[in-house]
Design a protein around this motif. Structure first.
Motif, mmCIF file in Angstrom:
data_model
loop_
_atom_site.group_PDB
_atom_site.id
_atom_site.type_symbol
_atom_site.label_atom_id
_atom_site.label_comp_id
_atom_site.label_asym_id
_atom_site.label_seq_id
_atom_site.Cartn_x
_atom_site.Cartn_y
_atom_site.Cartn_z
ATOM 1 N N PHE A 192 -1.689 -11.663 24.217
ATOM 2 C CA PHE A 192 -1.285 -10.326 23.801
ATOM 3 C C PHE A 192 -2.236 -9.285 24.392
ATOM 4 C CE2 PHE A 192 1.873 -11.741 20.914
ATOM 5 C CZ PHE A 192 1.414 -12.931 20.387
ATOM 6 N N ALA A 193 -1.711 -8.377 25.196
ATOM 7 C CA ALA A 193 -2.496 -7.270 25.734
ATOM 8 C C ALA A 193 -2.180 -6.011 24.944
ATOM 9 C CB ALA A 193 -2.185 -7.057 27.216
ATOM 10 N N THR A 194 -3.094 -5.055 24.946
ATOM 11 C CA THR A 194 -2.872 -3.797 24.244
ATOM 12 C C THR A 194 -2.068 -2.841 25.112
ATOM 13 O OG1 THR A 194 -4.866 -2.726 25.094
ATOM 14 C CG2 THR A 194 -5.117 -4.119 23.135
ATOM 15 N N ALA A 195 -1.491 -1.804 24.472
ATOM 16 C CA ALA A 195 -0.697 -0.819 25.226
ATOM 17 C C ALA A 195 -1.568 -0.084 26.233
ATOM 18 C CB ALA A 195 -0.047 0.165 24.263
ATOM 19 N N GLY A 196 -2.834 0.158 25.875
ATOM 20 C CA GLY A 196 -3.736 0.825 26.807
ATOM 21 C C GLY A 196 -3.958 0.014 28.070
ATOM 22 N N GLU A 197 -4.110 -1.305 27.915
ATOM 23 C CA GLU A 197 -4.261 -2.177 29.080
ATOM 24 C C GLU A 197 -2.997 -2.148 29.932
ATOM 25 O OE1 GLU A 197 -6.295 -6.147 28.393
ATOM 26 O OE2 GLU A 197 -5.798 -5.569 26.337
ATOM 27 N N VAL A 198 -1.841 -2.224 29.270
ATOM 28 C CA VAL A 198 -0.577 -2.265 30.001
ATOM 29 C C VAL A 198 -0.340 -0.966 30.759
ATOM 30 C CG1 VAL A 198 1.912 -2.558 29.789
ATOM 31 C CG2 VAL A 198 0.388 -3.881 28.326
#
Length: 605
Positions: free
Chosen positions: A493-499
């Motif tokens: 699971f990646a964060t929205a900021g990373e994406v």
């Protein structure tokens, strides 16, 4: 071998007292350390999981139990769910009638056993479908603080699981300071699933547990109600080492489940003595049936302990039969063999016949059969999904396509698109947590805000009308689908900021990114976990999508597919706004059906 030192005392003092962000990365200080950087390369190891032969319980024999930790179960579930990706029934443990039920609340422990305060270090090897997929280690070190005897617990886990022909690696680190009875004073956890780690630190202060959750540069404070009957990671160990269970006895304990950052209830029942075949040979062990109850459901597992109270084997029935077997350090750190089991393709629920053009259908009627549970309880009614119970093991589910065009209203009408009738129930209306940023849905991230503005950039036609919330949501879905690339199966699971920075991921990243874009535009959103039809596999695999609250209703959107509406070729299990870093509510229902579900298509429209 790299060694990480996690000094939670320095972190807690500098962060909670000063109110600043926390540098959870390695620090010096006086904290003890454990190796967490071991890297495994494909090779043959030759280790085999054990078997069990049941024998009748022996009268009058006292067995001391221990190490039945729910944190290992949640960590295991998170690893398996992440590996399950986007897209044979296990026998449940046998039960025994409880002669008596106890808890630790208000009880007086027996005289302390030497092992309750003895320093020790243990290692385990992890098996999935008979193949070794990782290892874990736990170190317990006594210390005295202000004249008080305490225990410092340090643990780590590492998994390497194949998913859709790629290798997913997950690492988990945990440190806590507790009393021998399991009273939690402070803790720290770090979970890394390929991308940026998610870190949590916390300490008990009076009637609350104060936590800070950090991910991709974002720190969020979270508080939980706390009381003396709630324990930490060592609560079960301390309880059983000092007051061992007797065969037939049941004990219930309430504990913090790290990583999930929630309180769960653990029920332990001592069944009897069995002969268990271990790598070191057969041993007579006490069988313990356990249930971990969380808000998202319950998970069952079985543990076997020796007369000294050490658990030598654990099987997690609701985590695809994951086994944790006591081993030596050398055995645990052996290079992992190349796995033939793929926790992507191999857990797809295959259909008897494929569904043509499944995602563009108007409705599909399914009959669901579960091996050991009622599917009408696990598959929740929700936007576009109706559930009807048939019997204890079967349910009928109807899923309908939700689009404004179904009613013939103009989707560009500034009054809002006329979606199918029926607003949410009173307890399913958006909350503040559905609108606010959190550690995963980082709607206040500058990159997310800029992406939303780009997605909704006005065209000449836009200047003559007002965009409805529904059209905004659909443009955001289209933008995510167009600008992201499928990949990154080696991360969880990646964060929205990373994406927003790398525009790479699978269904979890698509869902979280779309939810963050919607919130940044003032549209309440949440993510949904369930199953979706995979044309290339002619079956259903794990999937995550988004629901947005527009025009008084929750409406599903799927940025992975990018069709402008979520069709009926999906089965909804549970939704979450991911506040407080809560992934447990998404993990538990999925793992309760994986490997146990049969799907029959009754009708397609």
């Amino acid at each position: 071998m790299a060694v990480h030192r996690i000094d939670i005392r320095t972190q807690l003092n500098s962060s909670f007292d000063a109110g600043e962000g926390i540098a959870v990365a390695a620090s010096g200080g006086a904290a003890s350390s454990i190796p967490v950087g071991c890297r495994a390369q494909p090779a043959s190891c030759g280790a085999e999981p054990p078997s069990v032969t049941a024998t009748a319980p022996k009268e009058g024999r006292s067995n001391r139990t221990g190490r039945v930790r729910p944190w290992r179960l949640i960590a295991a579930m998170a690893a398996i769910l992440a590996a399950a990706g986007c897209g044979g029934s296990a026998d449940g443990p046998r039960s025994a009638p409880a002669a008596k039920t106890t808890s630790d609340a208000g009880s007086q422990p027996r005289e302390r056993t030497p092992k309750a305060l003895a320093p020790r270090e243990v290692w385990e090897s992890y098996f999935l479908k008979g193949q070794r997929v990782g290892y874990g280690t736990t170190k317990v070190q006594p210390e005295v603080k202000d004249g008080r005897e305490l225990l410092r617990i340090e643990a780590s886990q590492r998994y390497s699981i194949r998913r859709f022909d790629q290798l997913l690696e997950q690492e988990i680190w945990l440190t806590s300071l507790e009393t021998p009875q399991g009273e939690l004073l402070e803790f720290s956890t770090t979970v890394r699933q390929g991308g940026q780690p998610v870190k949590t630190v916390g300490r008990a202060v009076g009637n609350r547990l104060e936590m800070l959750i950090m991910s991709a540069g974002k720190t969020m404070p979270v508080n939980l109600p706390w009381s003396s009957d709630l324990g930490g990671f060592y609560r079960i160990d301390g309880s059983l080492l000092q007051r061992p269970l007797s065969p037939g006895e049941t004990r219930r304990l309430r504990v913090l489940v790290p990583g999930a950052n929630v309180v769960g209830e653990v029920e332990l029942t001592a069944v009897g003595i069995e002969s268990v075949a271990l790598p070191s040979g057969s041993k007579q062990l006490l069988r313990i049936e356990a249930v971990l109850r969380l808000s998202g459901g319950e998970m069952r597992y079985t543990a076997w302990s020796d007369a000294e109270g050490e658990v030598l084997r654990t099987v997690y029935h609701d985590a695809l039969g994951l086994e944790m077997v006591r081993s030596t350090k050398d055995e645990a750190l052996k290079p992992l063999p190349k796995s033939e089991f793929d926790l992507g393709w191999d857990v797809v629920v295959r259909l008897k016949e494929p569904i043509e053009d499944a995602h563009r259908r108007k409705s599909i009627r399914y009959r669901l059969t579960l091996a050991d549970a009622d599917p009408s309880v696990l598959f929740a009614p929700g936007p576009g999904q109706e559930v009807r119970r048939l019997d204890d093991r079967r349910a009928e589910v109807v899923v309908r396509l939700l689009t404004p065009e179904e009613t013939g209203r103009d989707p560009h009408d500034p009054r809002g698109a006329d979606l199918p009738a029926g607003g949410p129930s009173a307890d399913d209306r958006p909350t503040e947590a559905d609108r606010q940023p959190n550690n995963y849905i980082q709607s206040d991230d500058p990159g997310v805000i800029a992406a939303a503005a780009e997605a909704l950039e006005e065209s000449p036609a836009d200047k003559t009308r007002i965009l409805s919330e529904w059209e905004k949501a659909r443009r955001l879905e289209s933008y995510v689908h167009r600008t992201m690339k499928r990949g990154g199966a080696s991360q969880g699971f990646a964060t929205a900021g990373e994406v927003a920075k790398n525009r790479l991921g699978d269904c979890t990243e698509y869902a979280v990114f779309l939810a963050a874009l919607a919130r940044s535009e003032g549209i309440a959103s949440r993510v949904v976990g369930g199953l979706v039809y995979m044309e290339q596999a002619a079956g259903f695999g794990y999937h995550m999508w988004t629901e947005v609250f527009v025009d008084g209703r929750w409406v599903p959107l799927d940025a992975t597919l990018g069709l402008g509406a979520a069709g009926p070729a999906r089965l909804r299990l549970r939704h979450s706004n991911l506040a407080g870093g809560d992934m447990a509510s998404m993990v538990v229902p999925v793992l309760q059906v994986v490997g146990k579900l049969q799907i029959d298509v009754v009708a397609v429209e």
